[in-house]
Motif scaffolding. Structure first.
Motif, mmCIF file in Angstrom:
data_model
loop_
_atom_site.group_PDB
_atom_site.id
_atom_site.type_symbol
_atom_site.label_atom_id
_atom_site.label_comp_id
_atom_site.label_asym_id
_atom_site.label_seq_id
_atom_site.Cartn_x
_atom_site.Cartn_y
_atom_site.Cartn_z
ATOM 1 N N PRO A 134 0.818 -1.212 0.000
ATOM 2 C CA PRO A 134 0.000 0.000 0.000
ATOM 3 C C PRO A 134 0.860 1.273 0.000
ATOM 4 C CG PRO A 134 -0.878 -1.568 1.567
ATOM 5 C CD PRO A 134 0.427 -2.129 1.100
ATOM 6 N N GLN B 259 -4.300 1.580 0.076
ATOM 7 C CA GLN B 259 -4.553 0.995 -1.236
ATOM 8 C C GLN B 259 -3.245 0.825 -1.989
ATOM 9 O OE1 GLN B 259 -7.526 3.412 -3.223
ATOM 10 N NE2 GLN B 259 -9.191 2.167 -2.385
ATOM 11 N N TYR B 260 -3.257 -0.106 -2.931
ATOM 12 C CA TYR B 260 -2.049 -0.481 -3.645
ATOM 13 C C TYR B 260 -1.816 0.339 -4.909
ATOM 14 C CZ TYR B 260 -1.697 -4.631 -0.657
ATOM 15 O OH TYR B 260 -1.573 -5.471 0.416
ATOM 16 N N TYR C 24 -3.866 9.311 -4.539
ATOM 17 C CA TYR C 24 -4.010 7.989 -3.922
ATOM 18 C C TYR C 24 -4.844 8.172 -2.662
ATOM 19 C CZ TYR C 24 -0.301 9.777 -0.897
ATOM 20 O OH TYR C 24 0.428 10.550 -0.037
ATOM 21 N N ASN C 25 -5.372 7.092 -2.140
ATOM 22 C CA ASN C 25 -6.234 7.150 -0.960
ATOM 23 C C ASN C 25 -5.375 7.359 0.296
ATOM 24 O OD1 ASN C 25 -8.135 6.710 1.116
ATOM 25 N ND2 ASN C 25 -9.333 5.360 -0.203
#
Length: 276
Positions: A42, A63-64, A57-58
């Motif tokens: 992640p 998340q990846y 990105y989150n």
């Protein structure tokens, strides 16, 4: 030296240097499509070097993958750090027409880790210093105990002129210090084979039995290998702190090397649970 040979040497040198230069992959993006980058762990942080590139990105949920977009302008760079500290670095450029929209990044593309192995060596060194500090403290405190005279009950056993005695049991920090004395009043030197400290459990029921569990000392201070005739030695066993129920007791087992003057000394649980 011949010119051809000189040129060959220069080429070899240039090639060798080129192999050591870290080459960063180039990723192309534009303002009409999302370019997705999938990482092995992640994403914790993603940074672009210029405002005409945006990497999203989150930030709240691990998340990846992240999404890259670009506006026309000069090339820049993208730095991504995974949650495990792996670092990935890329050159990013604007391109109107994209031939690739998805990048699956292997761990082998990592250029390093933000937690280098040097930290491990520092931790090891710190751990070694801690062990040395503990040993130093044990030595100093044991010397202090041997200089003072304080007794905890009467714990003495003897056989054929050899006397085993526990002078004191002292609690300090997280350890128990057993101050032990051996006196040789016999006509022969006493060669020490071992002195073991064990916890003995008395099993209840019709068939009563005893079970012993050996306890390894953390530190031994001035443990002798021989007690000469008419000599008295005093030494200390440092043990991890423990307490005993009323069906258990400590056994000190003194064993003579190549001899039969073996002694067992029993210490009640109440002295272990109430040390000085």
């Amino acid at each position: 030296m011949r010119p051809i040979l000189i040129i060959a040497i220069v080429l070899i040198s240039v090639l060798a240097q080129a192999q050591t230069i870290e080459v960063l992959d180039t990723i192309y993006a534009n303002d009409s499509k999302n370019v997705a980058l999938f990482f092995p762990e992640p994403i914790r942080q993603g940074i672009t070097g210029s405002e005409n590139f945006v990497f999203t990105y989150n930030r709240e949920k691990e998340q990846y993958f992240g999404l890259l977009q670009a506006q026309p302008g000069k090339e820049s760079n993208l730095l991504v750090i995974n949650i495990n500290g792996s670092i990935f670095s890329y050159i990013v450029r604007y391109k109107a027409q994209l031939s690739k929209l998805n990048y699956f990044v292997p761990l082998s593309n990592s250029i390093g880790n933000e937690k280098p192995k040097v930290v491990d060596s520092i931790q090891t060194e710190t751990s070694e210093k801690s062990i040395d500090n503990d040993t130093y403290y044990y030595q100093k405190f044991c010397s202090y105990l041997l200089d003072r005279r304080q007794y905890l009950g009467r714990h003495t056993r003897h056989k054929e002129g050899v006397i085993l005695r526990v002078e004191n049991i002292v609690f300090d920090k997280e350890e128990l210090y057993f101050v032990i004395q051996i006196r040789n009043n016999s006509t022969l030197d006493y060669d020490l084979n071992f002195l073991n400290l064990s916890i003995e459990t008395r099993q209840k029921g019709k068939k009563k039995s005893l079970q012993r569990l050996y306890q390894e000392p953390i530190f031994k201070h001035h443990l002798p290998s021989k007690i000469a005739v008419n000599e008295t030695v005093r030494f200390i066993y440092v043990m991890p702190k423990f307490s005993l129920s009323n069906d258990r007791r400590v056994i000190l087992e003194l064993n003579e090397k190549d001899g039969e003057r073996n002694i067992e000394l029993k210490i009640s649980h109440k002295y272990i649970n109430n040390p000085n």
